[in-house]
Write a protein that holds these residues in place. Structure first.
Motif, mmCIF file in Angstrom:
data_model
loop_
_atom_site.group_PDB
_atom_site.id
_atom_site.type_symbol
_atom_site.label_atom_id
_atom_site.label_comp_id
_atom_site.label_asym_id
_atom_site.label_seq_id
_atom_site.Cartn_x
_atom_site.Cartn_y
_atom_site.Cartn_z
ATOM 1 N N LEU A 159 27.760 21.630 23.143
ATOM 2 C CA LEU A 159 27.749 20.519 22.160
ATOM 3 C C LEU A 159 28.200 21.341 20.729
ATOM 4 N N HIS A 160 27.736 22.555 20.500
ATOM 5 C CA HIS A 160 28.277 23.269 19.399
ATOM 6 C C HIS A 160 29.053 24.475 19.902
ATOM 7 N N HIS A 161 28.313 25.584 19.982
ATOM 8 C CA HIS A 161 29.152 26.834 20.487
ATOM 9 C C HIS A 161 28.243 27.293 21.648
ATOM 10 N N PRO A 162 29.016 28.260 22.627
ATOM 11 C CA PRO A 162 28.285 28.528 23.869
ATOM 12 C C PRO A 162 27.288 29.593 23.797
ATOM 13 N N PHE A 163 26.770 29.952 22.347
ATOM 14 C CA PHE A 163 26.019 30.831 22.308
ATOM 15 C C PHE A 163 24.417 30.427 22.068
ATOM 16 N N THR A 164 24.311 28.985 22.140
ATOM 17 C CA THR A 164 23.144 28.473 21.936
ATOM 18 C C THR A 164 22.408 28.549 23.242
ATOM 19 N N SER A 165 21.030 29.049 23.168
ATOM 20 C CA SER A 165 20.163 29.064 24.269
ATOM 21 C C SER A 165 19.719 27.778 24.830
ATOM 22 N N PRO A 166 19.735 27.620 26.171
ATOM 23 C CA PRO A 166 18.878 26.546 26.598
ATOM 24 C C PRO A 166 17.497 26.829 26.410
ATOM 25 N N PHE A 167 16.600 25.499 26.615
ATOM 26 C CA PHE A 167 15.335 25.614 26.482
ATOM 27 C C PHE A 167 14.775 26.624 27.734
ATOM 28 N N PRO A 168 13.889 27.514 27.255
ATOM 29 C CA PRO A 168 13.309 28.162 28.467
ATOM 30 C C PRO A 168 13.072 27.478 29.755
ATOM 31 N N GLU A 169 12.297 26.533 29.407
ATOM 32 C CA GLU A 169 11.677 25.730 30.742
ATOM 33 C C GLU A 169 13.172 25.264 31.451
ATOM 34 N N ASP A 170 14.072 24.971 30.689
ATOM 35 C CA ASP A 170 15.104 24.120 31.645
ATOM 36 C C ASP A 170 15.945 25.226 32.168
ATOM 37 N N ILE A 171 16.058 26.474 32.218
ATOM 38 C CA ILE A 171 16.773 27.437 32.783
ATOM 39 C C ILE A 171 17.026 27.224 34.260
ATOM 40 N N PRO A 172 16.019 26.613 35.100
ATOM 41 C CA PRO A 172 16.090 26.490 36.253
ATOM 42 C C PRO A 172 16.869 25.291 36.687
#
Lengths: 637, 637
Positions: free
Chosen positions: B452-465
């Protein structure tokens, strides 16, 4: 926050407290199963002890396996260090943190160079490529912090004095004058270009016309410079403009500003007011428009003594309108043959014919020149230099401008040679105003007078009659010949001032013209046709017609001031002369050839992108880029 | 200083004192031989009285002859105004200065428009051409002053919180991602280009790797935007990055920063913490990712009620995977035929098929749709919108994205129509955090997920799976179909946040990825080949290998915040929707077509200058420029 305390901020007061630290591994040592890690963050370093009896085997193993610059999070308790193991050189040297838990937040690959100030000689290009590692060194971190504190203090002071910081445009108008400008193609206006601002000069004058009265800005300036070790394509200036002022108001403001900022940001006390010196005196006695007054070594003019010398290099030069000036260096032993050869080399570098080296007191036979001089001439020389001790008189005979430059450089080099200035250039701060410089200089190539800075600088009010007389002579062809050294137009002084610190120009400014008729007189003096003036500066001239107040200002070179404060003075290996490496005070600078080893900028750009901006490369460059792109592609595969 | 006092600062305390004032003639009136001049400087206005019995005939004559915006210097004595002539609307209304001497510092030509706030309707292009006159108006002067005070307060706060302001480069590296960049040819590296920074995003992440830990900058950003009324090619952001933080630290910092700066600079108290709303809720209930929460008018989903409606536009849409949502507007009389037509127009502008307008309580016959609905359906609708009063239900049926946009715009327009928001947008300040937005969106054109912005934004830790599962599906072709709305990759939330003020996005940021394997997972999710990632972001990826700390940050749009505070909200004449005219808070802005009427930039540039930069115009543009240059030359002569 992931951490509870800064590493470098822990003191004896925290003993017994639980802390969570995050930082980088500066150093690691193992002692009989116990690991000691110096953990570093922005604030400093603290020793963390991993004793398997306290942190368990797992954490102890982790600690043993981490490498340099790994990022760790550590929980533990602050303890007093065992007696005899304190480290008085460390702010936290009284204590240590005994780890209980630890996490690796990020490992690090082996470093291209160590993150330490005491490792010298790392190639600067490598430092710039890995600038993010270079900036971790205490010296660089301190430069960033000083830069922040200094600019903060500048803003506090200016705000307190009633100045408003106003942002002026980065996308500006091309004016084919002054320094070379960076171009920015306009996609929406095909074939047209913005330029990046060399300085906010015209914008700030427009703000005065707008009634802002007191403007400042810590402003980025961009100039398409040729490669030079002390230049950067972008630099920062403390830009100031005020309405309803005289030069004295600017002096007082700047002296107040610098003494405040130096005190607050660097703990330095500097005396005010600063010394003032006329441009004439600076050139005559120091051979420079930015004299370093931390030492004497004053220049003497000896043209009158040697104009009829039987040494033809002297007498011929004077007959051709040249002058003879020089310096006296006490102590015959201070300059050996090699030194004298280097000084002669430097003289030639300034374009002068050579250096006459005359021993006083002894060793006359070593000097060719001395043998040509009469005793009377030698006595007169010794007396002119006011020295009865033995030593060297160094003389340059040539046209005035070359002599001035040469003796100025000799002075700088001799000061280093004789250690007349401290090795750390921040140790003594000698500020100086240079005033009364000429408004115009003679451009022999263009065969006209040109402004020293820009045509909006006001002449000294007392010198306006001289300006009028000069323009009359220019336009009628009567009186002094155009270009002659005695022409009134060369004697008109600018209502301008430059500021010098330890021999470096750190700023300059002027009271501007706000009166249309005076502006037109200056345009006539520089033979700028009316139409051309309109095309170049029309919008500013028009603004002057709608109630422009009297105004003036100054721009201070932030990078240079900080470079002096951070001891970023370096010696040019060729000339042996000092210069400021402002890269040391800029987070992400370009190299002296204007490239960025970190990002790889500037880079080639797809033709599609260029076309969108309505431009294309000139054919020969296009061919070369195609070829290189092919080459790069191959070598990567 | 040429003046002793500011005009607007004189009060009763100065009565009897001699003062020297400098300023502009705001207004002049003659009364029986006595001239009254309202003299204005940055501080305000004071009345100066020229009575020939006090100042003599010569000065009195001068005063009679001056015009609007002339610049005067006046000496005189402060007097109490005669009883009954006080002006309570003026800060200096209690006193007047009785002139003794006066000088014209500069006359002024007749103005293109008066320097007054109460003269409306001056063409904006004319205002920009004579920006130095426009800026003399109190409203513009106040905007400049507020901008100074606000940024000063931001710097004070950030400094106090331990942040260092670090200047990042203006000459940056071309990365073919995100917004379109301005190009800068490199003269010293033929065929290569710098670009102007869209934002300091990568530079500030590098500063985190460098261990700066707390960085901020009031940073100029440059984007080669298409013409849009609310955009500028250069704008300013409050740029922030921190190491070792969670999103909560950023919320707390920004809330502290904004409440401090608003209090200090504008005297405004704003409650903290700000509300937080999920992206999902914002889109569903407000039809916007930047909801204006100063009013209700919540969106309801009625897909379930109408999915089997005999009104085919409803049932067909639902069968094709669409949805039906809408708003309820109380009071049948609030919306006339013309209003409904305008709202329908707006719906279509959002790309939706149309607007169903259903009267509740009466006038059923006026609605085509209503005739198709069953009583049960109508009751269910009224109940869903929670209204028993008469009014209009406005429904949009289409694919979800179009429905959301359409009802969002309807909401904004209805709020203005029904005066649910104050006319001055600064009157109420409603801040809001939008959280939990998706990390990726489906790009149907490119047939892949894109950040949505740039590829360096982290996903939510809980959503990594979920991210891992999604990448597995993507790469094996099993499970959910690529692009499907239920694909795990569309359900991964970004560890990001946007901040909204009165319906305008004023900033956004995220916790960044600092872990190489997570970064690679995201690259796999967006199907970015390894080689391409290296070419585009190689230097940042390499930096991550040398001990990058966990970090995150935010960028706040300074111009937009100030535009809200300065009531620079305008209404788009076509859509009737509000937008912020940030030109009102920028000293020297460009027009919406990215030109500067004041300086004439962008301008053509000599071929010689282009060639020096190794570029040339594309042939068709070159021909056009030549033609125009000829044309311009002729018309000027």
């Amino acid at each position: 926050m992931l951490k509870s305390h800064p590493c470098g901020g822990l003191t004896g007061k925290e003993i017994g407290n639980q802390v969570v630290l995050c930082g980088w591994v500066q150093r690691k040592r193992d002692h009989g199963g116990v690991t000691f890690i110096d953990l570093r963050d922005r604030s400093g370093i603290v020793q963390v002890v991993f004793d398997p009896r306290e942190c368990g085997q797992e954490v102890a193993t982790l600690a043993r396996e981490v490498g340099s610059e790994w990022v760790l999070k550590v929980s533990g308790v602050v303890h007093r260090r065992p007696p005899g193991t304190e480290n008085p050189r460390l702010a936290t040297g009284e204590i240590e943190v005994r780890a209980q838990e630890a996490t690796v937040l990020n490992p690090a690959s082996p470093l291209p160079f160590p993150v330490r100030d005491d490792v010298k000689g790392v190639d600067e290009i490598l430092r710039l490529k890995y600038r993010y590692l270079d900036l971790r060194r205490p010296a660089m971190r301190q430069a960033l912090e000083l830069r922040h504190r200094f600019t903060k203090a500048v803003r506090d002071f200016m705000d307190q004095q009633g100045f408003w910081e106003v942002e002026t445009p980065i996308l500006w108008k091309h004016t084919p004058e002054g320094a070379r400008e960076f171009l920015v193609p306009s996609r929406l206006h095909p074939g047209r270009f913005f330029v990046l601002p060399q300085s906010p000069q015209i914008a700030k004058q427009l703000l005065m016309v707008a009634g802002v009265e007191k403007y400042f800005q810590i402003a980025r300036c961009l100039r398409d410079e040729d490669p030079r070790a002390d230049r950067q394509p972008e630099f920062t200036q403390i830009d100031v403009e005020m309405s309803f002022v005289t030069a004295d108001d600017i002096y007082e403001l700047v002296e107040g500003l610098l003494s405040y900022a130096l005190k607050v940001a660097a703990g330095r006390d500097i005396p005010t007011p600063f010394l003032k010196m006329s441009y004439q005196e600076a050139m005559t006695r120091y051979g420079s428009d930015k004299p370093d007054i931390r030492f004497g070594l004053l220049v003497e003019d000896v043209t009158d003594i040697l104009k009829e010398s039987s040494f033809r290099a002297f007498s011929d030069t004077v007959r051709e309108g040249g002058i003879i000036r020089g310096l006296f260096v006490p102590g015959l032993e201070t300059l050996g043959r090699k030194d004298l050869a280097e000084l002669t080399e430097l003289t030639k570098r300034a374009g002068a014919k050579g250096l006459a080296t005359i021993p006083i007191g002894d060793r006359q036979q070593e000097s060719l020149v001395a043998r040509f001089l009469t005793e009377k001439e030698k006595e007169a020389l010794a007396s002119r230099f006011g020295s009865e001790r033995p030593g060297w008189i160094l003389l340059v005979a040539d046209q005035a401008d070359r002599v001035e430059e040469a003796v100025g450089l000799l002075r700088l080099k001799l000061a280093r040679h004789r250690k007349l200035v401290p090795e750390r250039c921040s140790q003594e701060l000698a500020f100086l105003w240079i005033v009364d410089r000429p408004l115009l200089e003679w451009d022999a190539r263009e065969e006209r007078y040109v402004p020293l800075h820009h045509p909006f600088t006001s002449p000294f009010p007392e010198d306006i009659p001289l300006l009028e007389e000069g323009v009359r002579m220019l336009e009628t062809g009567r009186g002094e010949k155009k270009g002659s050294p005695d022409h009134p137009l060369r004697r008109v002084r600018a209502y301008a001032y430059d500021i010098v610190l330890n021999g470096y120009e750190i700023g300059g400014g002027s009271i501007r013209i706000h009166d249309r008729s005076l502006q037109e007189l200056v345009f006539r003096a520089i033979e700028l046709p009316r139409e051309e003036a309109k095309r170049k500066f029309g919008f500013l001239l028009e603004a002057f017609e709608y109630g422009a107040p009297p105004h003036g200002g100054i721009a201070l070179g932030l990078d240079r001031i900080l470079a002096v404060l951070c001891d970023a003075e370096q010696t040019d290996p060729d000339s042996g002369l000092p210069y400021l490496n402002i890269r040391e005070v800029i987070a992400f600078p370009k190299t002296s050839t204007m490239a960025d080893p970190l990002t790889g900028a500037p880079t080639p750009v797809d033709e599609k992108v260029l076309k969108e901006q309505h431009i294309t490369l000139v054919p020969e460059v296009w061919a070369k880029v195609q070829q290189e792109a092919g080459g790069i592609g191959e070598s990567n595969e």
